[in-house]
Design a protein around this motif. Structure first.
Motif, PDB file in Angstrom:
ATOM      1  N   GLY A   1     -16.748 -35.254-115.003  1.00  9.62           N
ATOM      2  CA  GLY A   1     -17.758 -34.594-115.823  1.00  9.62           C
ATOM      3  C   GLY A   1     -17.674 -34.952-117.284  1.00  9.62           C
ATOM      4  N   LYS A   2     -17.063 -36.115-117.588  1.00 11.96           N
ATOM      5  CA  LYS A   2     -16.859 -36.441-119.000  1.00 11.96           C
ATOM      6  C   LYS A   2     -17.474 -37.768-119.431  1.00 11.96           C
ATOM      7  CE  LYS A   2     -12.329 -38.714-118.434  1.00 11.96           C
ATOM      8  NZ  LYS A   2     -12.713 -39.999-119.054  1.00 11.96           N
ATOM      9  N   ASP A   3     -17.558 -38.749-118.545  1.00  5.40           N
ATOM     10  CA  ASP A   3     -18.040 -40.075-118.929  1.00  5.40           C
ATOM     11  C   ASP A   3     -19.517 -40.254-118.590  1.00  5.40           C
ATOM     12  OD1 ASP A   3     -15.457 -40.919-119.852  1.00  5.40           O
ATOM     13  OD2 ASP A   3     -14.858 -41.170-117.770  1.00  5.40           O
ATOM     14  N   ARG A   4     -19.826 -40.462-117.321  1.00  5.99           N
ATOM     15  CA  ARG A   4     -21.221 -40.652-116.911  1.00  5.99           C
ATOM     16  C   ARG A   4     -22.041 -39.395-117.180  1.00  5.99           C
ATOM     17  NH1 ARG A   4     -18.727 -42.722-111.373  1.00  5.99           N
ATOM     18  NH2 ARG A   4     -17.312 -41.075-112.092  1.00  5.99           N
ATOM     19  N   ALA A   5     -21.507 -38.242-116.817  1.00  6.10           N
ATOM     20  CA  ALA A   5     -22.191 -36.985-117.142  1.00  6.10           C
ATOM     21  C   ALA A   5     -22.173 -36.750-118.643  1.00  6.10           C
ATOM     22  CB  ALA A   5     -21.540 -35.818-116.408  1.00  6.10           C
ATOM     23  N   GLY A   6     -21.113 -37.190-119.304  1.00  7.80           N
ATOM     24  CA  GLY A   6     -21.016 -37.010-120.754  1.00  7.80           C
ATOM     25  C   GLY A   6     -22.112 -37.747-121.498  1.00  7.80           C
ATOM     26  N   VAL A   7     -22.371 -38.987-121.105  1.00  7.51           N
ATOM     27  CA  VAL A   7     -23.439 -39.752-121.759  1.00  7.51           C
ATOM     28  C   VAL A   7     -24.803 -39.171-121.390  1.00  7.51           C
ATOM     29  CG1 VAL A   7     -24.558 -42.009-121.912  1.00  7.51           C
ATOM     30  CG2 VAL A   7     -22.062 -41.856-121.933  1.00  7.51           C
TER      31      VAL A   7
ATOM     32  N   MET B   1     -16.467 -33.909-126.865  1.00 12.18           N
ATOM     33  CA  MET B   1     -15.017 -33.860-127.051  1.00 12.18           C
ATOM     34  C   MET B   1     -14.381 -32.632-126.405  1.00 12.18           C
ATOM     35  SD  MET B   1     -13.991 -36.629-128.428  1.00 12.18           S
ATOM     36  CE  MET B   1     -12.304 -36.105-128.767  1.00 12.18           C
ATOM     37  N   GLU B   2     -15.188 -31.640-126.026  1.00 15.20           N
ATOM     38  CA  GLU B   2     -14.643 -30.496-125.294  1.00 15.20           C
ATOM     39  C   GLU B   2     -13.912 -30.942-124.029  1.00 15.20           C
ATOM     40  OE1 GLU B   2     -14.810 -26.796-125.385  1.00 15.20           O
ATOM     41  OE2 GLU B   2     -14.818 -27.366-127.490  1.00 15.20           O
ATOM     42  N   SER B   3     -14.342 -32.061-123.459  1.00 15.26           N
ATOM     43  CA  SER B   3     -13.759 -32.526-122.206  1.00 15.26           C
ATOM     44  C   SER B   3     -12.320 -33.001-122.343  1.00 15.26           C
ATOM     45  CB  SER B   3     -14.615 -33.654-121.614  1.00 15.26           C
ATOM     46  OG  SER B   3     -15.883 -33.177-121.223  1.00 15.26           O
ATOM     47  N   ILE B   4     -11.830 -33.147-123.561  1.00 16.44           N
ATOM     48  CA  ILE B   4     -10.428 -33.520-123.734  1.00 16.44           C
ATOM     49  C   ILE B   4      -9.519 -32.441-123.151  1.00 16.44           C
ATOM     50  CG2 ILE B   4     -10.065 -32.473-126.005  1.00 16.44           C
ATOM     51  CD1 ILE B   4      -8.767 -35.918-124.872  1.00 16.44           C
TER      52      ILE B   4
ATOM     53  N   LEU C   1      -8.654 -43.895-119.404  1.00 15.03           N
ATOM     54  CA  LEU C   1      -9.632 -43.335-118.475  1.00 15.03           C
ATOM     55  C   LEU C   1      -9.486 -41.827-118.306  1.00 15.03           C
ATOM     56  CD1 LEU C   1      -9.481 -46.033-115.651  1.00 15.03           C
ATOM     57  CD2 LEU C   1     -11.321 -45.709-117.308  1.00 15.03           C
ATOM     58  N   PHE C   2      -8.348 -41.276-118.747  1.00 11.92           N
ATOM     59  CA  PHE C   2      -8.086 -39.854-118.552  1.00 11.92           C
ATOM     60  C   PHE C   2      -8.618 -39.000-119.696  1.00 11.92           C
ATOM     61  CE2 PHE C   2      -3.955 -41.286-116.270  1.00 11.92           C
ATOM     62  CZ  PHE C   2      -4.680 -41.635-115.148  1.00 11.92           C
ATOM     63  N   ILE C   3      -9.080 -39.628-120.758  1.00  8.51           N
ATOM     64  CA  ILE C   3      -9.429 -38.892-121.968  1.00  8.51           C
ATOM     65  C   ILE C   3     -10.899 -39.120-122.346  1.00  8.51           C
ATOM     66  CG2 ILE C   3      -7.072 -39.076-122.840  1.00  8.51           C
ATOM     67  CD1 ILE C   3      -8.155 -41.241-124.812  1.00  8.51           C
ATOM     68  N   VAL C   4     -11.335 -38.381-123.347  1.00 10.81           N
ATOM     69  CA  VAL C   4     -12.561 -38.719-124.061  1.00 10.81           C
ATOM     70  C   VAL C   4     -12.169 -39.080-125.483  1.00 10.81           C
ATOM     71  CG1 VAL C   4     -14.158 -37.343-122.695  1.00 10.81           C
ATOM     72  CG2 VAL C   4     -12.959 -36.273-124.599  1.00 10.81           C
ATOM     73  N   ASP C   5     -12.952 -39.916-126.091  1.00 10.84           N
ATOM     74  CA  ASP C   5     -12.685 -40.348-127.458  1.00 10.84           C
ATOM     75  C   ASP C   5     -14.024 -40.610-128.139  1.00 10.84           C
ATOM     76  OD1 ASP C   5     -12.096 -42.668-129.563  1.00 10.84           O
ATOM     77  OD2 ASP C   5     -10.211 -41.590-129.211  1.00 10.84           O
ATOM     78  N   LYS C   6     -14.150 -40.226-129.378  1.00  7.61           N
ATOM     79  CA  LYS C   6     -15.416 -40.409-130.084  1.00  7.61           C
ATOM     80  C   LYS C   6     -15.869 -41.863-130.042  1.00  7.61           C
ATOM     81  CE  LYS C   6     -17.698 -39.673-134.563  1.00  7.61           C
ATOM     82  NZ  LYS C   6     -18.028 -41.097-134.828  1.00  7.61           N
TER      83      LYS C   6
END
Length: 264
Positions: free
Chosen positions: A159-165, A186-189, A218-223
């Motif tokens: 729920g952070k990369d494809r859904a994030g974009v 960044m909440e997904s961190i 791949l485990f994180i989100v980053d600006k």
């Protein structure tokens, strides 16, 4: 309270923990540029739903979600779990991305050669830079927005990369400034450990250190990841307005209508 571990109030896109669904949040309450806020109870995001408990399903069903946009790849989907969407009462729309280039794609399709791949932040940035274009899932999501076919939920595995974009594009259409889009992203961190555990639970413990060393980006989100997606939009189209007109057919009049309807 429907389930014990959940907080009673959703606050402007903050993650709400459920029993077996992680990275869930309502995008309502996020401020737009004109001082209004995204309406609550309309747009949701989360990680995968396959392990949802009865209480999780009961809560999700109570939200009246009409459509669930699932951006996972084919090999990430357990076809036996389709029943979870039926129990929620939402239409499941599965849209794997068609990206067939870059190091992240090689990792997904590398078989035994995956052990030789080390993912760098630049590899994830490259993957993000491909996501906004010719993305059938995002086009379907924006079409649901235009048709007022809401509430809907966007998810992938974490729920952070494809859904994030996808959520970043949605929020920007609704007039949310980029710094607030990044804040939600960044909440997904906070669910980094959930992602690690999801992977680690499936492999022998002896390989955990190897995976952490080789796949940590791949485990994180980053600006910088989200920046890569929006920089690619600017490079190809000049600005976001040109992008949504070309990719989704959204002109200024339509955008104005959507902002008036979905912010308050």
């Amino acid at each position: 309270m429907i389930f014990g571990v959940v907080t009673a109030i959703l606050i402007a896109g903050r993650i709400m923990n459920m029993e077996k669904v992680f990275n869930f949040r309502d995008l309502g309450g996020i401020p737009a540029s004109d001082g209004r806020k995204v309406v609550c109870g309309t747009f949701y995001r989360s990680g995968f739903l396959d392990n949802a408990t009865e209480n999780d399903v009961k809560y999700l069903k109570s939200l009246g979600i009409k459509k669930i946009f699932d951006y996972r790849d084919v090999d990430e989907v357990d076809n036996n779990r389709e029943i979870v969407y039926q129990r929620i009462g939402a239409k499941h729309l599965h849209y794997p991305n068609n990206i067939k280039k870059g190091m992240v794609y090689k990792l997904q399709t590398g078989g035994l050669n995956r052990a030789l791949i080390r993912i760098k932040p630049s590899d994830v940035q490259e993957f993000y830079s491909y996501l906004p274009f010719d993305n059938v899932g995002y086009k379907s999501m924006i079409e649901a927005l235009r048709n007022d076919d809401v509430p809907f939920l966007q998810h992938c595995t974490a729920g952070k990369d494809r859904a994030g974009v996808g959520c970043a594009i949605l929020l920007t259409v609704l007039g949310v400034p980029y710094d607030e889009v990044v804040r939600d992203y960044m909440e997904s961190i906070k669910i980094r450990d959930n992602i690690r555990n999801l992977i680690f639970d499936r492999i022998p413990k002896i390989f955990h250190r190897f995976l952490k060393d080789n796949y940590e980006p791949l485990f994180i989100v980053d600006k910088s990841y989200l920046d890569a997606a929006f920089n690619a939009i600017d490079e190809k189209y000049g600005n976001f307005g040109n992008y949504i007109l070309s990719e989704y057919g959204l002109d200024e009049e339509e955008v104005k209508r959507l902002r008036e309807k979905y912010t308050e």
